[in-house]
Motif scaffolding. Structure first.
Motif, PDB file in Angstrom:
ATOM      1  N   ASN A 119       1.062  -0.745  -0.009  1.00 14.69           N
ATOM      2  CA  ASN A 119      -0.117   0.028   0.219  1.00 14.69           C
ATOM      3  C   ASN A 119       0.601   1.343   0.064  1.00 14.69           C
ATOM      4  O   ASN A 119       0.265   2.151  -0.627  1.00 14.69           O
ATOM      5  CB  ASN A 119      -0.780  -0.404   1.258  1.00 14.69           C
ATOM      6  CG  ASN A 119      -1.672  -0.967   0.775  1.00 14.69           C
ATOM      7  OD1 ASN A 119      -2.614  -1.424  -0.312  1.00 14.69           O
ATOM      8  ND2 ASN A 119      -2.336  -1.413   2.132  1.00 14.69           N
ATOM      9  N   VAL A 120       1.798   1.869   0.259  1.00 17.17           N
ATOM     10  CA  VAL A 120       2.732   2.167   0.956  1.00 17.17           C
ATOM     11  C   VAL A 120       3.431   2.411  -0.873  1.00 17.17           C
ATOM     12  O   VAL A 120       3.990   3.689  -1.516  1.00 17.17           O
ATOM     13  CB  VAL A 120       3.580   2.151   1.811  1.00 17.17           C
ATOM     14  CG1 VAL A 120       4.176   3.456   2.004  1.00 17.17           C
ATOM     15  CG2 VAL A 120       3.098   1.919   2.807  1.00 17.17           C
ATOM     16  N   ALA A 121       4.332   1.815  -1.025  1.00 15.75           N
ATOM     17  CA  ALA A 121       4.450   1.628  -2.287  1.00 15.75           C
ATOM     18  C   ALA A 121       3.432   2.146  -3.241  1.00 15.75           C
ATOM     19  O   ALA A 121       4.096   2.894  -4.402  1.00 15.75           O
ATOM     20  CB  ALA A 121       5.356   0.086  -2.935  1.00 15.75           C
ATOM     21  N   GLY A 122       2.632   1.546  -3.424  1.00 16.37           N
ATOM     22  CA  GLY A 122       1.821   2.153  -4.355  1.00 16.37           C
ATOM     23  C   GLY A 122       1.189   3.340  -3.987  1.00 16.37           C
ATOM     24  O   GLY A 122       0.692   4.393  -5.449  1.00 16.37           O
ATOM     25  N   CYS A 123       1.214   3.930  -3.189  1.00 15.52           N
ATOM     26  CA  CYS A 123       1.442   5.291  -3.011  1.00 15.52           C
ATOM     27  C   CYS A 123       2.307   6.144  -3.174  1.00 15.52           C
ATOM     28  O   CYS A 123       1.617   7.085  -3.844  1.00 15.52           O
ATOM     29  CB  CYS A 123       0.515   5.626  -1.763  1.00 15.52           C
ATOM     30  SG  CYS A 123      -0.988   4.662  -1.101  1.00 15.52           S
ATOM     31  N   ALA A 124       3.151   6.032  -3.216  1.00 12.04           N
ATOM     32  CA  ALA A 124       4.482   6.511  -2.971  1.00 12.04           C
ATOM     33  C   ALA A 124       4.124   6.660  -5.204  1.00 12.04           C
ATOM     34  O   ALA A 124       4.278   7.603  -5.290  1.00 12.04           O
ATOM     35  CB  ALA A 124       5.673   5.992  -3.037  1.00 12.04           C
ATOM     36  N   VAL A 125       3.953   5.185  -5.150  1.00  7.96           N
ATOM     37  CA  VAL A 125       4.310   5.413  -6.649  1.00  7.96           C
ATOM     38  C   VAL A 125       2.493   6.416  -7.817  1.00  7.96           C
ATOM     39  O   VAL A 125       3.009   7.300  -9.164  1.00  7.96           O
ATOM     40  CB  VAL A 125       3.863   4.150  -7.819  1.00  7.96           C
ATOM     41  CG1 VAL A 125       3.838   4.135  -8.871  1.00  7.96           C
ATOM     42  CG2 VAL A 125       4.886   3.365  -7.582  1.00  7.96           C
ATOM     43  N   ILE A 126       1.824   6.572  -7.128  1.00  5.50           N
ATOM     44  CA  ILE A 126       0.900   6.861  -7.542  1.00  5.50           C
ATOM     45  C   ILE A 126       1.128   8.421  -7.442  1.00  5.50           C
ATOM     46  O   ILE A 126       0.901   9.503  -8.397  1.00  5.50           O
ATOM     47  CB  ILE A 126      -0.522   7.125  -7.306  1.00  5.50           C
ATOM     48  CG1 ILE A 126      -1.372   7.748  -8.059  1.00  5.50           C
ATOM     49  CG2 ILE A 126      -0.859   6.995  -5.475  1.00  5.50           C
ATOM     50  CD1 ILE A 126      -2.999   6.864  -7.797  1.00  5.50           C
TER      51      ILE A 126
ATOM     52  N   THR B  79      -3.353  -1.350  -4.807  1.00  3.36           N
ATOM     53  CA  THR B  79      -2.934  -1.687  -3.285  1.00  3.36           C
ATOM     54  C   THR B  79      -4.271  -1.823  -2.855  1.00  3.36           C
ATOM     55  O   THR B  79      -4.978  -2.303  -3.909  1.00  3.36           O
ATOM     56  CB  THR B  79      -3.087   0.144  -3.413  1.00  3.36           C
ATOM     57  OG1 THR B  79      -4.321   0.615  -3.911  1.00  3.36           O
ATOM     58  CG2 THR B  79      -1.600   1.444  -3.554  1.00  3.36           C
ATOM     59  N   THR B  80      -4.244  -2.114  -1.880  1.00  9.07           N
ATOM     60  CA  THR B  80      -5.368  -3.685  -1.408  1.00  9.07           C
ATOM     61  C   THR B  80      -5.756  -3.058   0.078  1.00  9.07           C
ATOM     62  O   THR B  80      -5.599  -3.884   0.764  1.00  9.07           O
ATOM     63  CB  THR B  80      -4.602  -3.919  -1.019  1.00  9.07           C
ATOM     64  OG1 THR B  80      -5.784  -5.190  -0.449  1.00  9.07           O
ATOM     65  CG2 THR B  80      -3.625  -4.939  -0.576  1.00  9.07           C
ATOM     66  N   PHE B  81      -6.616  -1.733   0.084  1.00  8.19           N
ATOM     67  CA  PHE B  81      -7.268  -1.276   0.926  1.00  8.19           C
ATOM     68  C   PHE B  81      -8.422  -1.919   2.040  1.00  8.19           C
ATOM     69  O   PHE B  81      -8.713  -1.812   2.835  1.00  8.19           O
ATOM     70  CB  PHE B  81      -7.386  -0.044   1.067  1.00  8.19           C
ATOM     71  CG  PHE B  81      -6.150   1.262   1.109  1.00  8.19           C
ATOM     72  CD1 PHE B  81      -5.670   1.429   2.430  1.00  8.19           C
ATOM     73  CD2 PHE B  81      -5.439   1.076  -0.265  1.00  8.19           C
ATOM     74  CE1 PHE B  81      -4.602   2.260   2.286  1.00  8.19           C
ATOM     75  CE2 PHE B  81      -4.410   2.489  -0.272  1.00  8.19           C
ATOM     76  CZ  PHE B  81      -3.627   2.292   1.718  1.00  8.19           C
ATOM     77  N   SER B  82      -9.040  -2.878   0.912  1.00 10.76           N
ATOM     78  CA  SER B  82      -9.810  -4.326   1.079  1.00 10.76           C
ATOM     79  C   SER B  82      -8.753  -5.202   2.002  1.00 10.76           C
ATOM     80  O   SER B  82      -9.604  -5.085   3.125  1.00 10.76           O
ATOM     81  CB  SER B  82     -10.678  -5.029   0.277  1.00 10.76           C
ATOM     82  OG  SER B  82      -9.615  -5.331  -0.515  1.00 10.76           O
ATOM     83  N   THR B  83      -7.947  -5.932   1.833  1.00 12.47           N
ATOM     84  CA  THR B  83      -7.250  -6.773   2.338  1.00 12.47           C
ATOM     85  C   THR B  83      -6.117  -5.086   3.727  1.00 12.47           C
ATOM     86  O   THR B  83      -6.809  -6.436   4.669  1.00 12.47           O
ATOM     87  CB  THR B  83      -6.012  -6.754   1.639  1.00 12.47           C
ATOM     88  OG1 THR B  83      -7.114  -7.894   0.530  1.00 12.47           O
ATOM     89  CG2 THR B  83      -5.671  -8.330   2.149  1.00 12.47           C
TER      90      THR B  83
END
Length: 159
Positions: free
Chosen positions: A70-77, A107-111
């Motif tokens: 999730n943190v990596a995906g947010c950084a990429v976005i 990213t997996t905010f449901s998980t």
């Protein structure tokens, strides 16, 4: 019972005024966007699944893999959105494909929510609360920092 409606009154047709243009249904115009999001989502979800296979999290332990994803995906976005809004003229399907599709699938905010529930149900409420706060703060910080650093890199490059 119910009231009946009076019959509709048809307006007279003026042959000198063209009929209103008919638009294509909105769904038809959005089909390329839907396909781009779907294809990107499949790739992002596959990448997330791959991360969970490479770094599995044992039941009842802190879900480091989900936090990292999730943190990596947010950084990429953060990087991506600065690039496509301030540095490039991207094709109209790039944002739906990569931003919504790939990164939304990755990213997996449901998980994240399920992980918190599992921790709380397993009598690890303090860990669940720490995970809830750490993910939220780290994800927001990642977007902010990545966007800020990308803007600086763009400014430095254009000097």
């Amino acid at each position: 019972m119910g009231q009946s409606r009076p019959p509709a009154v048809e307006e007279p047709v003026d042959p000198d005024i063209p009929p209103p243009a008919r638009r294509a249904p909105a769904a038809r115009g959005q089909l390329p966007v839907l396909c781009a999001v779907s294809a990107g989502g499949g790739l992002g979800a596959a990448a997330r699944y791959g991360a969970s296979l490479l770094w599995p999290t044992a039941a009842g332990t802190f879900p480091w893999t989900t936090l990292f994803v999730n943190v990596a995906g947010c950084a990429v976005i953060g990087v991506f959105l600065v690039l496509v809004t301030e540095a490039w003229s991207a094709h109209r399907l790039v944002r739906p494909f990569f931003g919504t599709g790939v990164l939304g699938g990755f990213t997996t905010f449901s998980t994240y929510a399920v992980d918190i529930q599992h921790l709380v149900d397993g009598d690890r409420a303090a860990t669940g609360l720490a995970y809830l706060a750490a993910t939220l703060l780290a994800a927001l910080a990642a977007v902010w920092a990545a966007a800020r650093l990308t803007r600086r890199a763009i400014a430095w490059r254009t000097r």
